[in-house]
Design an enzyme around this catalytic site. Structure first.
Site, PDB file in Angstrom:
ATOM      1  N   HIS A 274     -10.886  25.334  42.651  1.00 48.82           N
ATOM      2  CA  HIS A 274     -11.484  24.920  41.376  1.00 48.82           C
ATOM      3  C   HIS A 274     -10.598  23.847  40.765  1.00 48.82           C
ATOM      4  CE1 HIS A 274     -13.375  25.025  37.472  1.00 48.82           C
ATOM      5  NE2 HIS A 274     -14.351  25.722  38.024  1.00 48.82           N
ATOM      6  N   ASP A 328     -18.152  31.569  42.232  1.00 51.08           N
ATOM      7  CA  ASP A 328     -19.213  31.713  43.223  1.00 51.08           C
ATOM      8  C   ASP A 328     -18.881  32.694  44.337  1.00 51.08           C
ATOM      9  OD1 ASP A 328     -21.133  30.070  42.131  1.00 51.08           O
ATOM     10  OD2 ASP A 328     -20.191  28.256  42.912  1.00 51.08           O
TER      11      ASP A 328
HETATM   12  N1  ACO Z   1     -11.169  25.369  50.986  1.00 54.10           N
HETATM   13  C1  ACO Z   1     -10.132  24.748  51.602  1.00 54.10           C
HETATM   14  N2  ACO Z   1      -9.411  23.784  51.045  1.00 54.10           N
HETATM   15  C2  ACO Z   1      -9.731  23.426  49.806  1.00 54.10           C
HETATM   16  C3  ACO Z   1     -10.781  24.033  49.084  1.00 54.10           C
HETATM   17  C4  ACO Z   1     -11.504  25.046  49.729  1.00 54.10           C
HETATM   18  N3  ACO Z   1     -12.519  25.646  49.136  1.00 54.10           N
HETATM   19  N4  ACO Z   1     -10.876  23.475  47.869  1.00 54.10           N
HETATM   20  C5  ACO Z   1      -9.923  22.541  47.818  1.00 54.10           C
HETATM   21  N5  ACO Z   1      -9.225  22.515  48.975  1.00 54.10           N
HETATM   22  C6  ACO Z   1      -8.118  21.622  49.303  1.00 54.10           C
HETATM   23  C7  ACO Z   1      -8.662  20.271  49.763  1.00 54.10           C
HETATM   24  O1  ACO Z   1      -8.883  20.241  51.129  1.00 54.10           O
HETATM   25  C8  ACO Z   1      -7.562  19.356  49.299  1.00 54.10           C
HETATM   26  O2  ACO Z   1      -6.498  19.486  50.209  1.00 54.10           O
HETATM   27  P1  ACO Z   1      -5.584  18.209  50.589  1.00 54.10           P
HETATM   28  O3  ACO Z   1      -4.957  17.788  49.295  1.00 54.10           O
HETATM   29  O4  ACO Z   1      -4.627  18.744  51.585  1.00 54.10           O
HETATM   30  O5  ACO Z   1      -6.525  17.181  51.120  1.00 54.10           O
HETATM   31  C9  ACO Z   1      -7.099  19.972  47.986  1.00 54.10           C
HETATM   32  O6  ACO Z   1      -7.392  21.369  48.104  1.00 54.10           O
HETATM   33  C10 ACO Z   1      -7.804  19.411  46.781  1.00 54.10           C
HETATM   34  O7  ACO Z   1      -9.209  19.523  46.998  1.00 54.10           O
HETATM   35  P2  ACO Z   1     -10.275  18.656  46.250  1.00 54.10           P
HETATM   36  O8  ACO Z   1     -11.577  18.752  46.973  1.00 54.10           O
HETATM   37  O9  ACO Z   1      -9.725  17.280  46.004  1.00 54.10           O
HETATM   38  O10 ACO Z   1     -10.353  19.411  44.862  1.00 54.10           O
HETATM   39  P3  ACO Z   1     -11.401  19.125  43.726  1.00 54.10           P
HETATM   40  O11 ACO Z   1     -10.759  19.551  42.475  1.00 54.10           O
HETATM   41  O12 ACO Z   1     -11.920  17.735  43.833  1.00 54.10           O
HETATM   42  O13 ACO Z   1     -12.625  20.078  44.123  1.00 54.10           O
HETATM   43  C11 ACO Z   1     -13.989  21.955  44.358  1.00 54.10           C
HETATM   44  C12 ACO Z   1     -12.893  21.289  43.526  1.00 54.10           C
HETATM   45  C13 ACO Z   1     -15.191  20.998  44.515  1.00 54.10           C
HETATM   46  C14 ACO Z   1     -14.473  23.201  43.649  1.00 54.10           C
HETATM   47  C15 ACO Z   1     -13.417  22.311  45.745  1.00 54.10           C
HETATM   48  O14 ACO Z   1     -12.391  23.266  45.591  1.00 54.10           O
HETATM   49  C16 ACO Z   1     -14.474  22.801  46.710  1.00 54.10           C
HETATM   50  O15 ACO Z   1     -15.156  21.989  47.346  1.00 54.10           O
HETATM   51  N6  ACO Z   1     -14.649  24.168  46.843  1.00 54.10           N
HETATM   52  C17 ACO Z   1     -15.648  24.716  47.700  1.00 54.10           C
HETATM   53  C18 ACO Z   1     -17.024  24.640  47.037  1.00 54.10           C
HETATM   54  C19 ACO Z   1     -17.138  25.622  45.891  1.00 54.10           C
HETATM   55  O16 ACO Z   1     -16.805  26.788  45.989  1.00 54.10           O
HETATM   56  N7  ACO Z   1     -17.695  25.118  44.782  1.00 54.10           N
HETATM   57  C20 ACO Z   1     -17.927  25.922  43.579  1.00 54.10           C
HETATM   58  C21 ACO Z   1     -16.971  25.532  42.475  1.00 54.10           C
HETATM   59  S1  ACO Z   1     -17.200  26.541  41.064  1.00 54.10           S
HETATM   60  C22 ACO Z   1     -18.526  25.856  40.342  1.00 54.10           C
HETATM   61  O17 ACO Z   1     -18.793  24.688  40.387  1.00 54.10           O
HETATM   62  C23 ACO Z   1     -19.408  26.741  39.620  1.00 54.10           C
END
Ligand code: ACO
Length: 397
Positions: A274, A328
């Site tokens: 998140h 979620d």
């Molecule tokens: N699984 C594995 N690695 C992850 C995850 C995950 N779920 N989320 C983030 N990371 C890692 C990324 O790979 C990245 O790693 P790196 O720096 O080594 O490249 C780092 O953490 C940062 O990730 P970002 O995608 O840049 O984080 P951002 O803040 O942009 O995204 C998000 C947040 C979209 C929620 C992301 O964590 C994600 O895609 N999660 C999975 C989808 C999800 O569960 N969405 C629901 C969110 S809650 C809601 O909206 C109601």
């Protein structure tokens, strides 16, 4: 910490504001609705801790709080509940329109279209009139669940059923969906889920809502744009994917290998991570408790064991990066136990989040300035137009 330049009120000279992909850490509004402490895992609505609201409030009372800033008096709540109940029915024209939607389409697309269509039916726009605002709030809260339930029955080839006036908000929704009066515990747990999903500061769909609101368009367009944004798998759509992921893992002993493979292939683990939280999302904590109550009452779900094992192994692999279960992760398991079809999980999220979107709509109108950020142009310049016969792929480079 936001860059001081990015909060300056005057226009910044081109190139002086650093580019932040996804606007991470960039304040885009001031808001008094919801506060998140992502390091301690705390969330409050209008200053009230989420845990208190989940334990003692109802969804409609929480909605009133979010939109008008104060908990309602008994009279205010009675009036609000009554008004919402009186407006639950949707015009036969809306139902007929929904009957023309393809039955294989996603319910979020159906919801976005039908929410937008309300602007046609209630076309008066008087966004500086408190009565108009109250009426629009009531209408959206009342009709969105009816439209979600209507599409569910229509796509099965059935006629939508009318709301039942003797049932409270969440019980009535379950009734319209399943055509059966729900178990009181199931209705209560759904109501708590709606509280948990009602608001979450400037997330993607709320930002969408505020951008749309800032043009002074009608509230139906505001909600429709937010529904479209919520639908994506990185936002509200993740809870559908979580269940598919748990089923693909299959058994708890396979969770660790699944996680290792996902990390090695740089795949996101759905329901984890998140932008705001660096610890377990407080909503996931409450939802996990609700899931356990449901399993005690209505029987276990073996996917819960898979989820717990995945959370355990992820704490070691992803925890050090601040990646923990988000809202979620457990919501899908709760909804499944409530008998809600998987592709209605996100529409259910939308039913709840209408409260937050409308609170932000109202707040935006109170101190409006149209959103119009800038960009950093990365394209080419000084190119010369060529006639069609003079172009080839090579010449175009
Ligand atoms: N699984 C594995 N690695 C992850 C995850 C995950 N779920 N989320 C983030 N990371 C890692 C990324 O790979 C990245 O790693 P790196 O720096 O080594 O490249 C780092 O953490 C940062 O990730 P970002 O995608 O840049 O984080 P951002 O803040 O942009 O995204 C998000 C947040 C979209 C929620 C992301 O964590 C994600 O895609 N999660 C999975 C989808 C999800 O569960 N969405 C629901 C969110 S809650 C809601 O909206 C109601």
């Amino acid at each position: 910490m936001a860059d001081p330049q990015s909060t300056a009120t005057g226009p910044a000279a081109p190139g002086t504001v650093p580019f932040r992909p996804g606007l991470e850490g960039v304040p885009a509004t001031q808001s008094a609705i919801c506060d998140i402490d992502g390091l301690r895992g705390c969330l409050s609505y209008r200053g009230y801790p989420l845990e208190d609201l989940a334990a003692h409030s109802s969804f409609l009372e929480t909605t009133y709080l979010l939109i008008w800033g104060e908990l309602p008096t008994p009279d205010q709540l009675r009036h609000f509940e009554h008004e919402v109940q009186m407006h639950r029915r949707v015009s036969f024209r809306v139902r007929d329109m929904m009957k023309c939607f393809p039955s294989g389409g996603h319910p979020m697309d159906a919801l976005q279209s039908s929410a937008a269509s309300l602007g046609l039916f209630y076309s008066r726009r008087a966004i500086d009139d408190p009565q108009y605002i109250y009426g629009a709030v009531v209408r959206l809260l009342a009709k969105i669940p009816t439209m979600v339930a209507a599409f569910q029955l229509i796509r099965k080839g059935q006629d939508p059923i009318q709301p039942r006036d003797d049932l409270a908000y969440s019980a009535n929704f379950l009734y319209m969906l399943t055509e059966r009066e729900p178990d009181p515990l199931a209705a209560h747990i759904l109501d708590v889920c709606l509280i948990l999903h009602a608001e979450h500061s400037l997330n993607a769909s709320t930002f969408s809502a505020r951008v749309t609101a800032s043009t002074l368009t009608d509230p139906y367009a505001v909600v429709a744009s937010a529904v479209g944004t919520l639908a994506g798998p990185l936002h509200g759509g993740a809870n559908e994917d979580v269940l598919s992921m748990l089923e693909a893992i299959g058994t708890p002993d396979r969770a660790e290998a699944f996680l290792d493979e996902a990390i090695a292939q740089k795949r996101k683990v759905m329901g984890f991570g998140h932008r705001e939280y660096k610890v377990k999302d407080p909503r996931a904590v409450i939802l996990q408790g609700l899931a356990e109550r449901l399993f005690d009452e209505f029987g276990a779900d073996e996917m819960y064991d898979v989820a717990r094992r995945l959370e355990e192994v992820a704490a070691v692999r992803l925890g050090p990066k601040g990646i923990y279960p988000n809202v979620d992760f457990y919501s899908g398991l709760v909804y499944r136990k409530l008998g809600i079809p998987r592709d209605l999980f996100t529409p259910l999220f939308a039913i709840a989040r209408v409260a937050g979107w409308l609170a932000h709509w109202r707040e935006q109108l109170g101190a409006n300035r149209i959103y119009r950020p800038t960009q950093i142009y990365t394209g080419r310049s000084g190119r010369h137009w060529r006639p069609l016969h003079d172009r080839s792929a090579a010449a175009a480079t």
